[in-house]
Write a protein that holds these residues in place. Sequence first.
Motif, short mmCIF file in Angstrom:
data_model
loop_
_atom_site.label_atom_id
_atom_site.label_comp_id
_atom_site.label_asym_id
_atom_site.label_seq_id
_atom_site.Cartn_x
_atom_site.Cartn_y
_atom_site.Cartn_z
N HIS A 167 -8.06 -27.59 -0.20
CA HIS A 167 -8.21 -28.06 1.19
C HIS A 167 -7.11 -29.07 1.57
O HIS A 167 -6.05 -29.06 0.98
CB HIS A 167 -9.63 -28.60 1.40
CG HIS A 167 -10.65 -27.67 0.84
ND1 HIS A 167 -11.10 -26.56 1.50
CD2 HIS A 167 -11.26 -27.65 -0.38
CE1 HIS A 167 -11.95 -25.90 0.73
NE2 HIS A 167 -12.07 -26.54 -0.42
N GLU A 202 -14.51 -33.19 0.42
CA GLU A 202 -14.04 -32.51 -0.78
C GLU A 202 -12.52 -32.67 -0.96
O GLU A 202 -12.03 -32.82 -2.08
CB GLU A 202 -14.41 -31.01 -0.70
CG GLU A 202 -13.97 -30.20 -1.91
CD GLU A 202 -14.14 -28.70 -1.73
OE1 GLU A 202 -14.72 -28.27 -0.71
OE2 GLU A 202 -13.68 -27.94 -2.61
N HIS A 226 -11.52 -28.21 -6.98
CA HIS A 226 -12.42 -28.27 -5.83
C HIS A 226 -13.69 -29.04 -6.19
O HIS A 226 -13.88 -29.42 -7.35
CB HIS A 226 -12.82 -26.86 -5.39
CG HIS A 226 -11.69 -26.08 -4.81
ND1 HIS A 226 -11.59 -25.82 -3.47
CD2 HIS A 226 -10.59 -25.53 -5.39
CE1 HIS A 226 -10.47 -25.13 -3.25
NE2 HIS A 226 -9.85 -24.94 -4.40
N ALA A 227 -14.56 -29.23 -5.19
CA ALA A 227 -15.90 -29.75 -5.46
C ALA A 227 -16.88 -28.86 -4.70
O ALA A 227 -16.56 -28.32 -3.64
CB ALA A 227 -16.02 -31.20 -5.00
N GLU A 272 -15.12 -20.90 -0.42
CA GLU A 272 -13.73 -21.33 -0.64
C GLU A 272 -12.74 -20.44 0.13
O GLU A 272 -11.74 -20.92 0.64
CB GLU A 272 -13.40 -21.35 -2.13
CG GLU A 272 -14.24 -22.31 -2.97
CD GLU A 272 -14.03 -23.79 -2.65
OE1 GLU A 272 -13.29 -24.11 -1.69
OE2 GLU A 272 -14.63 -24.62 -3.36
ZN ZN Z 1 -13.14 -26.08 -2.04
#
Ligand code: ZN
Length: 399
Positions: free
Chosen positions: A54, A68, A123-124, A155
């Motif tokens: 992101h 995130e 990522h989270a 995602e």
């Molecule tokens: Zn992500």
Amino acid sequence: MYIINSLYLNKIKDLKKIVLLILGMAALFPEPAFSQPGNDPNYKLKTVVLDAGHGGRDPGAMVGKKMEKDIALGIILKLGHYIEKYMPDVKVVYTRDSDFFVPLYKRAEIANKIKADLFISVHANICGTPSIHGTETYALGLHRTEDNLEVAKKENSVILLEKDHTTRYEGFDPNSSESYIMFELVQNEFLDQSLMFASDVEDQFRTRAGRRDRGVRQAGFLVLRETSMPSVLIETGYMSNKKELNYLESDNGRAIIASAIFRAFRKYKETIEARSKYHTQLVENKKEEVKPAIDSLAVSKRDTVDLFKGVVFAIQIAASKRELKLEPENFKGVKYLYRIKTDNIYKYLTSASTSEDDVQNQLKEIQKKYPDAYVVAYENGHPVSMQKARRKVAAEASK
Ligand SMILES: [Zn+2]
């Protein structure tokens, strides 16, 4: 809740059509164009691309004001710092090193352009059940559970923020389950290595970082599909779990996560370099009787095994973790099919011959059906570089 488009399902009800669809889609996958571990005894992992998920106008998952994109960047910068500090022979390249938007395809493009050896995306996660927590590390492939599909959908949906996503991703609809059928047959030379690194990461999370390891998984992440090297996507924890969110927001938590990934990376580098050396020597010294798992259609088993005993050239049309039946209708009518299993991946070949000219002459015809088909070489059932195969053939001829 996602609603399945039943009209579309009806259209592709016929299993045969699905297989053909998958094989057609396989042509979209990128091909490795450079040397890889396994056929170079001096292979060294030189470059790693670190991808913070992101960024900019795309915050990723959000809980209140916590985003995130900040968690991902925080962990990635620490990871990069550790690699630069403790492994100065490795070049670290970031897809982003601050808060800005990077399209998904661009992230893979950065890695492909510099011929990176490994791609790590951080990522989270988030979900509707606050008690769920822990880490997941993904390699490319078809999801085995709905949960994994949901993670990939979430995602991948970032491409909707890109203006030209329809043409850029060939009409891929990140929210449609049918789009993901293409990941059944992953034309990815690097899956085995990706899975190996993924399991190192999860091991480290569990044993050294004290995280709940939710395991190595596979799902259809576009960013992994676009890369031409081993690649993983790490979900470092659930923002929807209060305790885990606090951990991911803390400097200490990020440092522990980053150092776990760092240790997995160091181990992976050592393993892959040692394995490359060993594999190459094994083939060169022929110390061990090699029994490749070869099968073929239209050619007898004995002739096939004989053919693959020395140096042989062939056209590779597909690769998969799955064993597909060698029927022409599964392969757009291509006859003379060969299936060879190396490193737990089935390669589907055609036009095998000891003469490279014969094989090259067939390539144009095969590419009408499989545009991405390319010529490969094998020795004793093991993949070897074209250069090496040619040298062997020339040496043999001059005897
Ligand atoms: Zn992500």
